[in-house]
Design a protein around this motif. Sequence first.
Motif, PDB file in Angstrom:
ATOM      1  N   LEU A  18       0.826  -1.209   0.000  1.00 42.44           N
ATOM      2  CA  LEU A  18       0.000   0.000   0.000  1.00 42.44           C
ATOM      3  C   LEU A  18       0.860   1.260   0.000  1.00 42.44           C
ATOM      4  O   LEU A  18       0.595   2.217  -0.735  1.00 42.44           O
ATOM      5  CB  LEU A  18      -0.925  -0.003   1.218  1.00 42.44           C
ATOM      6  CG  LEU A  18      -2.046  -1.052   1.225  1.00 42.44           C
ATOM      7  CD1 LEU A  18      -2.786  -1.018   2.556  1.00 42.44           C
ATOM      8  CD2 LEU A  18      -3.011  -0.820   0.076  1.00 42.44           C
ATOM      9  N   LEU A  19       1.896   1.269   0.818  1.00 41.44           N
ATOM     10  CA  LEU A  19       2.778   2.433   0.884  1.00 41.44           C
ATOM     11  C   LEU A  19       3.507   2.642  -0.436  1.00 41.44           C
ATOM     12  O   LEU A  19       3.656   3.779  -0.908  1.00 41.44           O
ATOM     13  CB  LEU A  19       3.784   2.263   2.022  1.00 41.44           C
ATOM     14  CG  LEU A  19       3.208   2.268   3.434  1.00 41.44           C
ATOM     15  CD1 LEU A  19       4.278   1.861   4.452  1.00 41.44           C
ATOM     16  CD2 LEU A  19       2.648   3.637   3.794  1.00 41.44           C
ATOM     17  N   CYS A  20       3.946   1.560  -1.055  1.00 44.74           N
ATOM     18  CA  CYS A  20       4.671   1.680  -2.323  1.00 44.74           C
ATOM     19  C   CYS A  20       3.752   2.127  -3.456  1.00 44.74           C
ATOM     20  O   CYS A  20       4.176   2.877  -4.342  1.00 44.74           O
ATOM     21  CB  CYS A  20       5.351   0.353  -2.671  1.00 44.74           C
ATOM     22  SG  CYS A  20       6.777  -0.023  -1.621  1.00 44.74           S
ATOM     23  N   ILE A  21       2.491   1.688  -3.440  1.00 53.69           N
ATOM     24  CA  ILE A  21       1.541   2.159  -4.445  1.00 53.69           C
ATOM     25  C   ILE A  21       1.342   3.663  -4.301  1.00 53.69           C
ATOM     26  O   ILE A  21       1.318   4.411  -5.289  1.00 53.69           O
ATOM     27  CB  ILE A  21       0.198   1.418  -4.321  1.00 53.69           C
ATOM     28  CG1 ILE A  21       0.365  -0.039  -4.763  1.00 53.69           C
ATOM     29  CG2 ILE A  21      -0.882   2.097  -5.162  1.00 53.69           C
ATOM     30  CD1 ILE A  21      -0.876  -0.886  -4.541  1.00 53.69           C
ATOM     31  N   GLY A  22       1.194   4.121  -3.052  1.00 55.71           N
ATOM     32  CA  GLY A  22       1.054   5.556  -2.830  1.00 55.71           C
ATOM     33  C   GLY A  22       2.269   6.335  -3.294  1.00 55.71           C
ATOM     34  O   GLY A  22       2.144   7.378  -3.955  1.00 55.71           O
ATOM     35  N   ALA A 176      -7.519   9.535  -8.991  1.00 55.01           N
ATOM     36  CA  ALA A 176      -8.679   9.524  -8.094  1.00 55.01           C
ATOM     37  C   ALA A 176      -9.073   8.120  -7.635  1.00 55.01           C
ATOM     38  O   ALA A 176      -9.183   7.874  -6.424  1.00 55.01           O
ATOM     39  CB  ALA A 176      -9.849  10.244  -8.753  1.00 55.01           C
ATOM     40  N   PRO A 177      -9.310   7.158  -8.556  1.00 57.47           N
ATOM     41  CA  PRO A 177      -9.689   5.823  -8.077  1.00 57.47           C
ATOM     42  C   PRO A 177      -8.581   5.128  -7.298  1.00 57.47           C
ATOM     43  O   PRO A 177      -8.852   4.407  -6.333  1.00 57.47           O
ATOM     44  CB  PRO A 177     -10.030   5.064  -9.368  1.00 57.47           C
ATOM     45  CG  PRO A 177      -9.335   5.808 -10.459  1.00 57.47           C
ATOM     46  CD  PRO A 177      -9.332   7.245 -10.030  1.00 57.47           C
ATOM     47  N   ILE A 178      -7.324   5.359  -7.699  1.00 55.31           N
ATOM     48  CA  ILE A 178      -6.208   4.740  -6.977  1.00 55.31           C
ATOM     49  C   ILE A 178      -6.132   5.303  -5.566  1.00 55.31           C
ATOM     50  O   ILE A 178      -6.003   4.563  -4.576  1.00 55.31           O
ATOM     51  CB  ILE A 178      -4.878   4.980  -7.723  1.00 55.31           C
ATOM     52  CG1 ILE A 178      -4.925   4.356  -9.114  1.00 55.31           C
ATOM     53  CG2 ILE A 178      -3.711   4.400  -6.927  1.00 55.31           C
ATOM     54  CD1 ILE A 178      -3.725   4.682  -9.977  1.00 55.31           C
ATOM     55  N   GLY A 179      -6.236   6.628  -5.440  1.00 55.43           N
ATOM     56  CA  GLY A 179      -6.184   7.251  -4.123  1.00 55.43           C
ATOM     57  C   GLY A 179      -7.341   6.841  -3.238  1.00 55.43           C
ATOM     58  O   GLY A 179      -7.165   6.582  -2.035  1.00 55.43           O
ATOM     59  N   ALA A 180      -8.540   6.767  -3.805  1.00 57.00           N
ATOM     60  CA  ALA A 180      -9.705   6.364  -3.016  1.00 57.00           C
ATOM     61  C   ALA A 180      -9.542   4.937  -2.488  1.00 57.00           C
ATOM     62  O   ALA A 180      -9.847   4.648  -1.323  1.00 57.00           O
ATOM     63  CB  ALA A 180     -10.969   6.475  -3.871  1.00 57.00           C
ATOM     64  N   ALA A 181      -9.049   4.042  -3.341  1.00 57.02           N
ATOM     65  CA  ALA A 181      -8.829   2.658  -2.910  1.00 57.02           C
ATOM     66  C   ALA A 181      -7.768   2.592  -1.817  1.00 57.02           C
ATOM     67  O   ALA A 181      -7.906   1.833  -0.840  1.00 57.02           O
ATOM     68  CB  ALA A 181      -8.420   1.799  -4.111  1.00 57.02           C
ATOM     69  N   LEU A 182      -6.707   3.380  -1.958  1.00 55.79           N
ATOM     70  CA  LEU A 182      -5.664   3.394  -0.929  1.00 55.79           C
ATOM     71  C   LEU A 182      -6.204   3.842   0.417  1.00 55.79           C
ATOM     72  O   LEU A 182      -5.880   3.249   1.460  1.00 55.79           O
ATOM     73  CB  LEU A 182      -4.527   4.326  -1.365  1.00 55.79           C
ATOM     74  CG  LEU A 182      -3.483   3.765  -2.326  1.00 55.79           C
ATOM     75  CD1 LEU A 182      -2.510   4.865  -2.736  1.00 55.79           C
ATOM     76  CD2 LEU A 182      -2.721   2.613  -1.683  1.00 55.79           C
ATOM     77  N   VAL A 183      -7.014   4.881   0.426  1.00 58.43           N
ATOM     78  CA  VAL A 183      -7.560   5.383   1.686  1.00 58.43           C
ATOM     79  C   VAL A 183      -8.483   4.344   2.319  1.00 58.43           C
ATOM     80  O   VAL A 183      -8.390   4.049   3.516  1.00 58.43           O
ATOM     81  CB  VAL A 183      -8.306   6.712   1.459  1.00 58.43           C
ATOM     82  CG1 VAL A 183      -9.055   7.122   2.727  1.00 58.43           C
ATOM     83  CG2 VAL A 183      -7.321   7.813   1.062  1.00 58.43           C
ATOM     84  N   LEU A 184      -9.370   3.751   1.520  1.00 55.84           N
ATOM     85  CA  LEU A 184     -10.338   2.791   2.058  1.00 55.84           C
ATOM     86  C   LEU A 184      -9.641   1.543   2.608  1.00 55.84           C
ATOM     87  O   LEU A 184      -9.955   1.079   3.709  1.00 55.84           O
ATOM     88  CB  LEU A 184     -11.346   2.404   0.976  1.00 55.84           C
ATOM     89  CG  LEU A 184     -12.322   3.507   0.537  1.00 55.84           C
ATOM     90  CD1 LEU A 184     -13.179   3.036  -0.633  1.00 55.84           C
ATOM     91  CD2 LEU A 184     -13.204   3.929   1.704  1.00 55.84           C
ATOM     92  N   VAL A 185      -8.698   1.007   1.847  1.00 46.46           N
ATOM     93  CA  VAL A 185      -7.981  -0.188   2.304  1.00 46.46           C
ATOM     94  C   VAL A 185      -7.016   0.169   3.432  1.00 46.46           C
ATOM     95  O   VAL A 185      -6.880  -0.567   4.421  1.00 46.46           O
ATOM     96  CB  VAL A 185      -7.231  -0.855   1.142  1.00 46.46           C
ATOM     97  CG1 VAL A 185      -6.446  -2.071   1.629  1.00 46.46           C
ATOM     98  CG2 VAL A 185      -8.205  -1.270   0.052  1.00 46.46           C
ATOM     99  N   GLY A 186      -6.352   1.328   3.302  1.00 42.48           N
ATOM    100  CA  GLY A 186      -5.373   1.723   4.307  1.00 42.48           C
ATOM    101  C   GLY A 186      -5.953   1.972   5.673  1.00 42.48           C
ATOM    102  O   GLY A 186      -5.293   1.733   6.696  1.00 42.48           O
TER     103      GLY A 186
END
Length: 489
Positions: A18-22, A176-186
């Motif tokens: 997750l951190l690396c995707i961000g 936008a979709p990548i960031g939203a998924a990161l927040v929800l999963v994170g």
Amino acid sequence: MSRPVTRASASPWLTVVLLCIGQMMIVLDQNIVNVALPAVQRDLGLSSENLVWVVNAYVIPFGGLLLLAGRLGDLIGRKTVFLTGIALFSASSVLCGAAADETLLITARFLQGIGGAVASACVLGMVATVFSDRREQAQAIAAYSFASAGGGAVGPLLGGVLTDLLSWHWIFFINAPIGAALVLVGLRALPGDRGAGMGKDIDFLGSLLVTSGVMLLVYTVVDAERVGWGVARTLLLGSASVVLLIGFFVRQAKAAKPLLPLSLLRSRSLAAANIVQFLMIAGMFGLLFFGTLYLQRVLRYGSLQAGIGFVPIAVVIAVVSLGLSTRLITRYGRRAMLLLGLALIVGAFVMLSFARVDGAYLVDFFPAGLVMGLGFGLAAPAVMGLGMAAVAPADSGIASGLFNTTQQIGGAIGLTVLSAIVSARTNSLVAAGRTETESLAGAYQVAFLAAAGFALAALIIGMCLLRAAPSTGVNQRDAALAGQDAPAS
């Protein structure tokens, strides 16, 4: 100061992913924009003078806020800071994509730079403290290195694809979709940490001094490329930024709870690793920028073709960072791999300095790109590991912010210096009667040699200053990690 309390996540490797995707999303955005700038200019009718602010409006707050954001992560929790930054970055990306005029685009890019700084400031610190096992820690840092370097190499390709097949708006909408998924999963998956607590621990004066000083320094550097280094404007702003930064260090020496404890900088490993990274990134920005220009302006590649030309570099960085580097670092030590990587980077830039005006990709760019990918894939995880091994977990946020600040300033200064060299050499060759293409090719050759000089300086400093001995004042785990940097017998 009480130590932060951390709740372990269900999967440490999910945390790293997750951190690396961000991190990759943020690094991609820094490079993806360059390819789309001509389309942005045509669509919004930007002048050349205002077009540069599409880039600068992001770079200035990004570079200025990293150190403060890193310390905030130590105080209020790195998970909170990371997810807040991702949310702001994603929301402002939507504003960028929807911008119908230059004012909205530049304003949204400024907000995007703030979000990017807040999100990325703590990432390295979080990645470096997920594991206590040395091999797993090396693998995690290697993954972070790939996210940073691979994102930079893939940026031109993705920018070309999105711009050519859709429109420049999608280079921002995709976040936008990548960031939203990161927040929800994170929110569920990332380890929770309270931090040390705000209280009176935040040095507001120091924060103001370093943020304004670094932002003014970055602005001065990027503006100097346009107005010149010797003009009164550049000299005045540069002097003001130096005064602010000197004031910051004076404040840190006197503050009861400094933003950046100067004891950290007394660590030879941390200080030397940051200097090495500064010089290494200064050269690498030359590859990303002038390598793209060589492919487009000399070899006459389109934006998509030029982006594809960088894919082999990204692939090699991925293979080396995620696979080979961990085994080599475990066996031979971080210092040895750093020096080998830097030597390969120097060699790759020297190879690029022979790129011909009538050259071919497979002869003039591809081999050097492979060597560059191999060198950076070895050097980046090693230098980050050397620096972070000398830092206690409670200070990992500020150390991560320091690494990112060094990276941003190194990239800005390196690119500006190399651009000045290219401009002077191009004008000289044109005045001597060379064609525009010949002049550009000759100027890029000199720029690649100068970038080799940056990497060579990093190699020399690494040889002289980086040693296997641990720094004083670190905890037992980090001391053991630092002490294991010597080659295995």
